[in-house]
Design an enzyme around this catalytic site. Sequence first.
Site, PDB file in Angstrom:
ATOM      1  N   HIS A  69       1.125  -0.917  -0.293  1.00  0.00           N
ATOM      2  CA  HIS A  69       0.041   0.087   0.214  1.00  0.00           C
ATOM      3  C   HIS A  69       1.355   0.753   0.234  1.00  0.00           C
ATOM      4  O   HIS A  69       1.896   1.357   0.958  1.00  0.00           O
ATOM      5  CB  HIS A  69      -0.731   0.032   1.518  1.00  0.00           C
ATOM      6  CG  HIS A  69      -1.525  -1.398   1.536  1.00  0.00           C
ATOM      7  ND1 HIS A  69      -3.077  -1.352   0.796  1.00  0.00           N
ATOM      8  CD2 HIS A  69      -1.460  -2.087   1.683  1.00  0.00           C
ATOM      9  CE1 HIS A  69      -3.606  -2.157   1.054  1.00  0.00           C
ATOM     10  NE2 HIS A  69      -2.516  -3.165   1.813  1.00  0.00           N
ATOM     11  N   PHE A  70       0.964   1.811  -1.011  1.00  0.00           N
ATOM     12  CA  PHE A  70       1.707   3.181  -1.149  1.00  0.00           C
ATOM     13  C   PHE A  70       1.384   4.878  -1.165  1.00  0.00           C
ATOM     14  O   PHE A  70       2.667   5.202  -1.683  1.00  0.00           O
ATOM     15  CB  PHE A  70       2.810   2.496  -2.435  1.00  0.00           C
ATOM     16  CG  PHE A  70       3.783   2.095  -2.609  1.00  0.00           C
ATOM     17  CD1 PHE A  70       4.192   1.121  -1.213  1.00  0.00           C
ATOM     18  CD2 PHE A  70       4.864   1.107  -3.800  1.00  0.00           C
ATOM     19  CE1 PHE A  70       5.216   0.269  -1.199  1.00  0.00           C
ATOM     20  CE2 PHE A  70       5.337   0.323  -3.461  1.00  0.00           C
ATOM     21  CZ  PHE A  70       5.940  -0.261  -2.717  1.00  0.00           C
ATOM     22  N   ARG A  71       0.451   4.749  -1.215  1.00  0.00           N
ATOM     23  CA  ARG A  71      -0.711   5.668  -0.214  1.00  0.00           C
ATOM     24  C   ARG A  71      -0.971   6.901  -1.033  1.00  0.00           C
ATOM     25  O   ARG A  71      -1.218   7.988  -1.047  1.00  0.00           O
ATOM     26  CB  ARG A  71      -0.096   5.883   0.798  1.00  0.00           C
ATOM     27  CG  ARG A  71      -0.153   5.149   2.232  1.00  0.00           C
ATOM     28  CD  ARG A  71      -0.899   4.947   2.606  1.00  0.00           C
ATOM     29  NE  ARG A  71      -0.704   4.046   3.293  1.00  0.00           N
ATOM     30  CZ  ARG A  71      -1.923   3.186   4.484  1.00  0.00           C
ATOM     31  NH1 ARG A  71      -2.297   2.280   3.163  1.00  0.00           N
ATOM     32  NH2 ARG A  71      -1.104   2.373   4.999  1.00  0.00           N
ATOM     33  N   ASN A  83      -6.102   0.679  -2.127  1.00  0.00           N
ATOM     34  CA  ASN A  83      -7.389   1.878  -0.998  1.00  0.00           C
ATOM     35  C   ASN A  83      -6.719   3.257  -1.248  1.00  0.00           C
ATOM     36  O   ASN A  83      -5.882   3.443  -0.447  1.00  0.00           O
ATOM     37  CB  ASN A  83      -7.185   1.373  -0.411  1.00  0.00           C
ATOM     38  CG  ASN A  83      -6.129   0.901   0.527  1.00  0.00           C
ATOM     39  OD1 ASN A  83      -5.314   0.617  -0.219  1.00  0.00           O
ATOM     40  ND2 ASN A  83      -5.872   0.258   2.431  1.00  0.00           N
ATOM     41  N   HIS A 117      -9.007  -9.636   0.743  1.00  0.00           N
ATOM     42  CA  HIS A 117      -8.220 -10.344   1.965  1.00  0.00           C
ATOM     43  C   HIS A 117      -9.244 -10.191   2.923  1.00  0.00           C
ATOM     44  O   HIS A 117     -10.210 -10.328   3.081  1.00  0.00           O
ATOM     45  CB  HIS A 117      -8.529  -8.460   2.246  1.00  0.00           C
ATOM     46  CG  HIS A 117      -8.223  -7.975   3.803  1.00  0.00           C
ATOM     47  ND1 HIS A 117      -6.908  -7.364   3.905  1.00  0.00           N
ATOM     48  CD2 HIS A 117      -8.593  -8.472   4.890  1.00  0.00           C
ATOM     49  CE1 HIS A 117      -7.035  -7.127   5.939  1.00  0.00           C
ATOM     50  NE2 HIS A 117      -8.196  -8.036   6.282  1.00  0.00           N
ATOM     51  N   ASP A 175       2.656  -6.715   2.729  1.00  0.00           N
ATOM     52  CA  ASP A 175       1.928  -5.802   3.345  1.00  0.00           C
ATOM     53  C   ASP A 175       2.389  -4.709   3.554  1.00  0.00           C
ATOM     54  O   ASP A 175       1.710  -4.621   4.560  1.00  0.00           O
ATOM     55  CB  ASP A 175       1.650  -6.580   4.038  1.00  0.00           C
ATOM     56  CG  ASP A 175      -0.750  -6.286   4.137  1.00  0.00           C
ATOM     57  OD1 ASP A 175      -1.004  -5.102   3.382  1.00  0.00           O
ATOM     58  OD2 ASP A 175      -1.364  -6.304   5.315  1.00  0.00           O
ATOM     59  N   HIS A 199       2.061   3.634   8.294  1.00  0.00           N
ATOM     60  CA  HIS A 199       0.560   4.350   8.738  1.00  0.00           C
ATOM     61  C   HIS A 199       1.567   6.165   9.264  1.00  0.00           C
ATOM     62  O   HIS A 199       3.048   5.732  10.050  1.00  0.00           O
ATOM     63  CB  HIS A 199       0.436   4.214   9.926  1.00  0.00           C
ATOM     64  CG  HIS A 199      -0.811   3.464   8.459  1.00  0.00           C
ATOM     65  ND1 HIS A 199      -1.710   4.066   8.549  1.00  0.00           N
ATOM     66  CD2 HIS A 199      -1.383   2.079   9.259  1.00  0.00           C
ATOM     67  CE1 HIS A 199      -3.013   3.005   8.029  1.00  0.00           C
ATOM     68  NE2 HIS A 199      -2.108   1.919   8.712  1.00  0.00           N
TER      69      HIS A 199
END
Length: 458
Positions: free
Chosen positions: A77-79, A109, A198, A323, A327
């Site tokens: 998840h690289f945002r 996401n 998931h 994964d 944060h």
Amino acid sequence: MVVSPSSAIADLPDLLIRQARICHPDDRLAVGDVLVQGGVITAVESHIDRDRLGDGGREIDGTGLTLLPGAIDPQVHFREPGLEYKEDLQTASYACAQGGITSFLEMPNTKPLTVTQGDMTAKLALAASKCVVNYGFFIGATSECLPDLLTTTPTCGIKIFMGSMKGPLLVDEEPVLDRLFAMGQTPDSGPGRLIAVHAENQERIQERRKEFAGISDPAIHSVIQDNQAALEATQLALKLSKKYHRRLHILHMSTAEEAELMRRDKPAWVTCEVTPQHLLLNTDAYAKIGTLAQMNPPLRSPHDNEVLWQALLDGVIDFIATDHAPHTLEEKAKPYPESPSGMPGVETSLPLMLTQAIAGRCTVQQVVRWMSANVAKFFGIPRKGAIAPGFDGDLVLVDLDTYRPVSRDRLLSKCGWSPFEGWELTGWPVVTIVGGQVVYENGRVNGQVRGRPLSFEP
Ligand code: DOR
């Protein structure tokens, strides 16, 4: 052997890696030379004459180092776009380069979500401008069952969050899941476009959240989102995959029960992955690192660690993903349950697993299979995952003799922390090469290098 594959780039200088211990596709570990021309491996021999190196070409001394195919991380998840304060495609891809990861598959996401061809095209353009390693992206399923799920290209597959998600990406009702698994499938079609799940049962999680409300010890996270919640969702995904003969991938499998289910009943068109943290960390971590240990699906017991390891060794679990879900420390400092779930991983996964290999828990060759060859094979990524003529020049030279602790000061991920801080690891990358270009060398990233979009064959 002379090879001129279609992916070769004419104006890239040649690279000759000398006298490294090469991990060959037949599992031999033998000292030799590797020539990369136009970004593609053209020769792997015990000795390659210097005069085969083109003008402006470069030699890299691999003496004492081990040469592996670059790792491919199939779940990150690289945002970016939208959540760049946590991570962005540049910082994340720098972190990959430092971690020996030469390709990644990223999750939908982001903000906006990646749910249409337009979102995918925009994300690919961002990646092309910023990523120093190769990239591919999942398309996210919503309950709208958009036709884009089947038509968007390029994509490594459809991601379904059956649980642990808010907003449109949460798809937790069986009739909708049934429609998604059925999309495009006919009685005689093949396994179709890959669906990656998931797998956590959202209804059970919600009930247990109420039951355990008011507890701020983050250890309660593993109690609320328990093994049963994961097992029930995996059972449902497996049932639907069998009903429609749909290609299914179980993301970050975390429990002994799911591993045992897969051992008993894993159709040929189903694959599963595990993360290093579900192999190496367990619920004891909450007492040491608090909410930094909080992720979805949660960390489990030492028994789950053991059963997952055995399933990986036995080939029941096919490969490893991090994964990587960064944060900020400020977000993680919030009291549970306001603290967000997720931990970074791309800078530590390869050294973590190679340290296990050196400790005798598995072999270096198995690590290569789990972190490179099998990922390329099961996602149908051409010319990746092996050191052989005709394969892309995605390589990592690692040092299997020196130990160094995981330290915040050295991390390139924007979040700036690791759940493995202080762990003494070996197998740290010394040089990482993407498409025949040196992207990382002795602690420095070459920000001029650009990765390329991955392609996926059915
Ligand atoms: O812990 C997690 N965090 N698990 C996921 O699957 C999503 C991720 C995130 O995006 O933060």
